[in-house]
Design a protein around this motif. Structure first.
Motif, short mmCIF file in Angstrom:
data_model
loop_
_atom_site.label_atom_id
_atom_site.label_comp_id
_atom_site.label_asym_id
_atom_site.label_seq_id
_atom_site.Cartn_x
_atom_site.Cartn_y
_atom_site.Cartn_z
N MET A 114 0.83 -1.21 0.00
CA MET A 114 0.00 0.00 0.00
C MET A 114 0.86 1.26 0.00
SD MET A 114 -3.02 1.05 2.60
CE MET A 114 -2.12 2.10 3.71
N PRO A 115 0.60 2.16 -0.96
CA PRO A 115 1.33 3.43 -0.93
C PRO A 115 0.92 4.23 0.30
CG PRO A 115 0.10 3.16 -2.98
CD PRO A 115 -0.37 2.11 -2.05
N ILE A 116 1.87 4.84 0.97
CA ILE A 116 1.57 5.58 2.18
C ILE A 116 0.67 6.79 1.85
CG2 ILE A 116 3.51 7.19 2.12
CD1 ILE A 116 3.99 6.44 5.05
N GLY A 117 -0.27 7.06 2.75
CA GLY A 117 -1.09 8.25 2.58
C GLY A 117 -2.23 8.13 1.59
N ILE A 118 -2.38 6.98 0.91
CA ILE A 118 -3.37 6.89 -0.16
C ILE A 118 -4.79 7.09 0.37
CG2 ILE A 118 -3.59 4.35 -0.08
CD1 ILE A 118 -3.82 4.46 -3.19
N SER A 119 -5.07 6.64 1.59
CA SER A 119 -6.41 6.82 2.15
C SER A 119 -6.73 8.29 2.34
CB SER A 119 -6.52 6.14 3.51
OG SER A 119 -5.95 4.88 3.48
#
Lengths: 481, 80
Positions: A114-119
């Motif tokens: 998961m790419p960081i910060g995507i949420s």
């Protein structure tokens, strides 16, 4: 790059601040944009592309929405684009694992990272296109300015989730002055100290407890772990938000508050208006209210309200809207069933309060004390679910808390806490009430008081910096989401 | 219809929907000031106002109504 890392504090931040102050007004946006992309790429070079693609999709989407008649279809397509990235990168593993579990299959797959910060940035992007769709704001013609809104490094990786209509004017036009920079620096130090001195210290205790096999815990230890985690997560996340708001102020932005002393709440409903406000209000504005509204405008609503009566049908549709919203709030926090349960658990209490009027403040002191006790009870138990890796663990942990189960081999409580950690717990409990709130206000203009506060902040900064240099334990909890 | 008339009608709607005997609405009144004005009551209030005055709120209006004053302004604008 973590805010509480030496690279950020002593290299990245000073350089960006200096550049930002020195360049002409028209160039400030570009300095911030480049700095933000660099900040992101530092830890996540491969996924910069995903973020840039999100920006392009929403830039084009918003312009099309404002130009063409089929606004709704275009909006839904843009949101679908945003959510498909989020779904793939955050939930793909979870779904395949569940399918495997359910059907006893073994679909082989390579785990998606998961790419960081995507949420967080996905939600900002959605806020932008919906605001354009609702005609609250003009679509942004300059793609660099939109990129700045989505990537701005103070809030990029863990919020606050800034809504476009709240900062649209600031993106076009903002000023930086001494007062804002001074406030920003102070606010940042407060956040840093919260994170490094309180959250990290209490986190060490919580980790020790929660990584223990369940059969080695007893009642007292489980309560210690749960309470330490409750304060850890508050100082971790509100500290991060302070730093983000402070950094924003240094660059001339004014972000809305993300926490307003949640642990003094007298109902779960009030708690969620004080905890992670930017997320709660995002779900309210972009999911709960529209959903509740859509249900109330449907044909079935009219039919049912004639048969059941207005109040009953309103209760029903609010319950449905709460259920969907809190399911998704839980799921937003992470791809795991314990997060879903955590969301529904909170939604359940909010629904109950709405129905019974428990959330109305009592007049008597005892009544209010009871309300506060009930709220914190729900919150602490909620965090046990939140912290547990599996529902099974959470269940046995809760049973142990209430004495229904008891481990066999146990360490003494002393094994888990030392003197410093106990002090951190006491300080943490005191500071979670609005006693020191006035510290950052400069209204009094009492020179002596200002000097004392500044000296105190300097001491906090030195202590925090020393602590960062000495320790390796530093991750922010909310980076995982 | 003028502001006072709208206020009188709104007060009735609030009393009925929130099950209150007495309520004093002012321009600055927000959801936090009124007992029981929560997400459940809000949807009832919105529906009752729409029915009473005969118009529809847009979504951005439902989301962004911050106080009673804004609500009255909006009603005036819609029926005017």
């Amino acid at each position: 790059m973590l805010f509480s890392s030496t690279v950020f504090l002593f290299l990245f931040l000073p350089i960006v601040c200096l550049l930002h102050l020195l360049v002409r007004k028209e160039l400030k946006d570009y300095v911030l944009l480049l700095a933000s992309i660099f900040f992101y790429a530092w830890g996540e070079p491969r996924y910069v592309a995903v973020m840039l693609l999100t920006i392009i999709i929403n830039y084009v989407g918003a312009i099309l929405i404002s130009k063409y008649k089929c606004k709704k279809t275009l909006l839904l397509l843009t949101i679908l684009g945003d959510l498909s990235f989020l779904f793939y990168f955050k939930y793909f593993n979870f779904f395949v694992e569940n399918i495997n579990e359910l059907f006893g299959d073994h679909i082989d797959f390579i785990k998606v990272i998961m790419p960081i910060g995507i949420s967080f940035y996905t939600f900002q992007a959605i806020s932008y296109v919906v605001d354009v769709y609702r005609e609250e704001v003009e679509p942004q013609k300059n793609i660099y300015k939109l990129a700045l809104y989505i990537t701005l490094f103070p809030q990029l990786v863990a919020g606050p989730i800034v809504k476009y209509h709240d900062v649209a004017d600031q993106i076009e036009n903002r000023t930086v002055d001494f007062e804002k920079v001074a406030y920003g620096v102070k606010r940042f130090i407060v956040g840093l100290a919260k994170k490094v001195l309180l959250a990290n210290t209490l986190g060490a205790v919580a980790d020790k407890v929660f990584t223990q096999p369940i059969d080695q815990l007893d009642c007292m230890t489980t309560w210690l772990g749960a309470i330490c985690y409750t304060f850890q997560i508050y100082y971790d996340f509100s500290g991060y938000s302070d730093m983000a708001i402070g950094l924003g102020s240094i660059f001339g932005f004014k972000f809305l508050e993300n926490f307003t002393y949640p642990y003094i709440s007298k109902s779960v409903s009030e708690y969620w208006r004080r905890w992670h406000i930017s997320m709660g209000s995002w779900f309210r504005d972009y999911l709960f209210l529209p959903l509740q509204r859509a249900l109330s405008l449907s044909k079935t609503y009219g039919k049912l309200s004639r048969r059941l009566g207005r109040r009953k049908i309103n209760i029903l549709l609010t319950a449905i809207a709460l259920l969907v919203t809190w399911f998704l709030i839980g799921f937003w926090h992470g791809a795991g069933w314990s997060f879903v349960v955590y969301g529904l658990y909170n939604g359940f209490f909010i629904f109950l309060e709405t129905l019974t009027g428990w959330n109305r403040d009592r007049k008597s002191f005892v009544g209010r004390a009871m309300q506060h006790f009930y709220t914190m009870f729900v919150v602490v138990l909620g965090f046990v679910i939140f912290r547990s890796d599996t529902m099974n663990y959470a269940w046995h942990y809760l049973l142990t808390m209430f004495g229904a189960e008891r481990g066999e081999t146990m360490y003494h409580l002393i094994y888990y806490v030392d003197r410093i950690e106990i002090i951190a717990l006491i300080v943490g409990a005191i500071c979670s009430a609005p006693l020191c709130r006035k510290m950052l206000e400069v209204e009094g203009r009492n020179q002596l008081r200002i000097a004392a506060v500044n000296l105190w902040l300097l001491a906090l900064f030195i202590l925090s910096a020393a602590s960062i240099a000495a320790s390796t334990y530093n991750p922010f909890i909310y980076f995982r989401f | 219809m003028n502001r006072d008339e709208i206020y009188a009608k709104l007060t009735e709607i609030f009393k009925e929907n929130l099950d209150l005997d007495e309520i004093e609405l002012t321009d600055e009144t927000t959801a936090d000031d009124v007992e029981g004005w929560d997400s459940l009551a809000h949807i009832g209030l919105i529906a009752a106002i729409e029915q009473e005055f005969g118009f529809r709120f847009a979504m951005k209006e439902v989301v962004n109504l911050h106080n009673v004053g804004e609500m009255v302004d909006l009603i005036l604008q819609k029926i005017g």
